[in-house]
Scaffold this active site. Structure first.
Site, PDB file in Angstrom:
ATOM      1  CB  CYS A  52      39.173-109.323  22.066  1.00 45.85           C
ATOM      2  SG  CYS A  52      37.529-109.278  22.737  1.00 45.85           S
ATOM      3  CG  ASP A 144      24.396-122.731   0.875  1.00 44.48           C
ATOM      4  OD1 ASP A 144      25.093-122.190   1.755  1.00 44.48           O
ATOM      5  OD2 ASP A 144      23.670-123.717   1.101  1.00 44.48           O
TER       6      ASP A 144
HETATM    7  C1  BEZ Z   1      38.134-109.476  27.033  1.00 44.09           C
HETATM    8  O1  BEZ Z   1      38.200-109.562  25.810  1.00 44.09           O
HETATM    9  O2  BEZ Z   1      39.114-109.684  27.726  1.00 44.09           O
HETATM   10  C2  BEZ Z   1      36.841-109.181  27.713  1.00 44.09           C
HETATM   11  C3  BEZ Z   1      35.922-108.326  27.131  1.00 44.09           C
HETATM   12  C4  BEZ Z   1      34.734-108.045  27.803  1.00 44.09           C
HETATM   13  C5  BEZ Z   1      34.465-108.645  29.006  1.00 44.09           C
HETATM   14  C6  BEZ Z   1      35.372-109.512  29.573  1.00 44.09           C
HETATM   15  C7  BEZ Z   1      36.568-109.786  28.927  1.00 44.09           C
END
Ligand code: BEZ
Length: 227
Positions: A52, A144
């Site tokens: 992330c 929209d």
């Molecule tokens: C990550 O963002 O690295 C991750 C999050 C949950 C499960 C596996 C990877």
């Protein structure tokens, strides 16, 4: 009968919910946040997770690309606003822009209400308490307020933001013109005339001309034009 009769979610063409949520930029009502713009909402399993962090940093780096296309960005994760704000500092450091604010808000969906409503939970990924994490959803919403695209990746696979921009280019082009974009299309390349458009109208609509590829079937359905 559907395999998941009660599974919530949102389908292409449906009005995106005008949810209210706490974000790193304060409380929002989603439709007001979007205004007349296109929007992209991308969800994340949790704060302080490695994949992330790389994704948010890449999204931050691409802010100008989204702006150029008139697309408002917003992320979502299931932690608190305070966690989001602190994690954002790591994200911007990872993006080599330590000290700059994350250029888009993150929704705090601590109770997972929105994640459930939009069908974003990944049953295979759970936190230490056993609660499901959010999958990596991408929702593109048109001016929209209707859903134009959804892509759903599991938590273990990071997204490709070049592809997301490419898809937005296709969505915006095909919203304006009666064309479709072929496999691996990139902006500037030839596009295809939509099957529903008769030849007579296609010739009038596309001043750069329409070329047809001969096929063994003899059917003239592969019609190209240059926009
Ligand atoms: C990550 O963002 O690295 C991750 C999050 C949950 C499960 C596996 C990877």
């Amino acid at each position: 009968m559907s395999r998941y009769p009660t599974m919530p979610g949102i389908l292409l063409g449906e009005l995106f919910p005008n949810f209210e949520a706490d974000t790193t930029s304060g409380r929002i009502k989603f439709h007001d946040f979007l205004g007349d713009s296109w929007g992209i909402l991308f969800s994340h399993p949790a704060d302080y997770t490695p994949v992330c962090t790389t994704e948010l940093a890449r999204a931050a780096k691409l802010t100008d690309e989204f702006k150029k296309r008139g697309v408002k960005m917003i992320a979502l994760s299931i932690d608190s606003v305070e966690d989001h704000k602190n994690w954002s500092k790591d994200v911007m450091a990872y993006a080599n822009e330590a000290g700059s604010p994350l250029p888009f808000p993150i929704i705090a969906d601590e109770k997972r209400e929105l994640s459930v409503q939009l069908g974003m939970l990944d049953p295979d990924e759970r936190n230490k308490a056993g609660l499901p994490l959010t999958a990596r959803c991408v929702f593109v919403i048109g001016p929209d307020k209707k859903l134009k695209l959804s892509i759903l990746y599991p938590a273990t696979t990071g997204r490709n933001f070049d592809e997301i921009l490419r898809v937005i280019d296709s969505l915006q082009l095909t919203a304006q013109k009666k064309v479709a974009t072929p496999v691996d299309w990139k902006p500037g390349e030839k596009v295809m005339v939509v099957p529903s458009l008769p030849d007579s109208e296609a010739t009038a609509l596309f001043p750069n001309g329409v070329t047809t590829k001969e096929m063994p079937s003899g059917k003239k359905y592969l019609r190209y034009t240059q926009i």
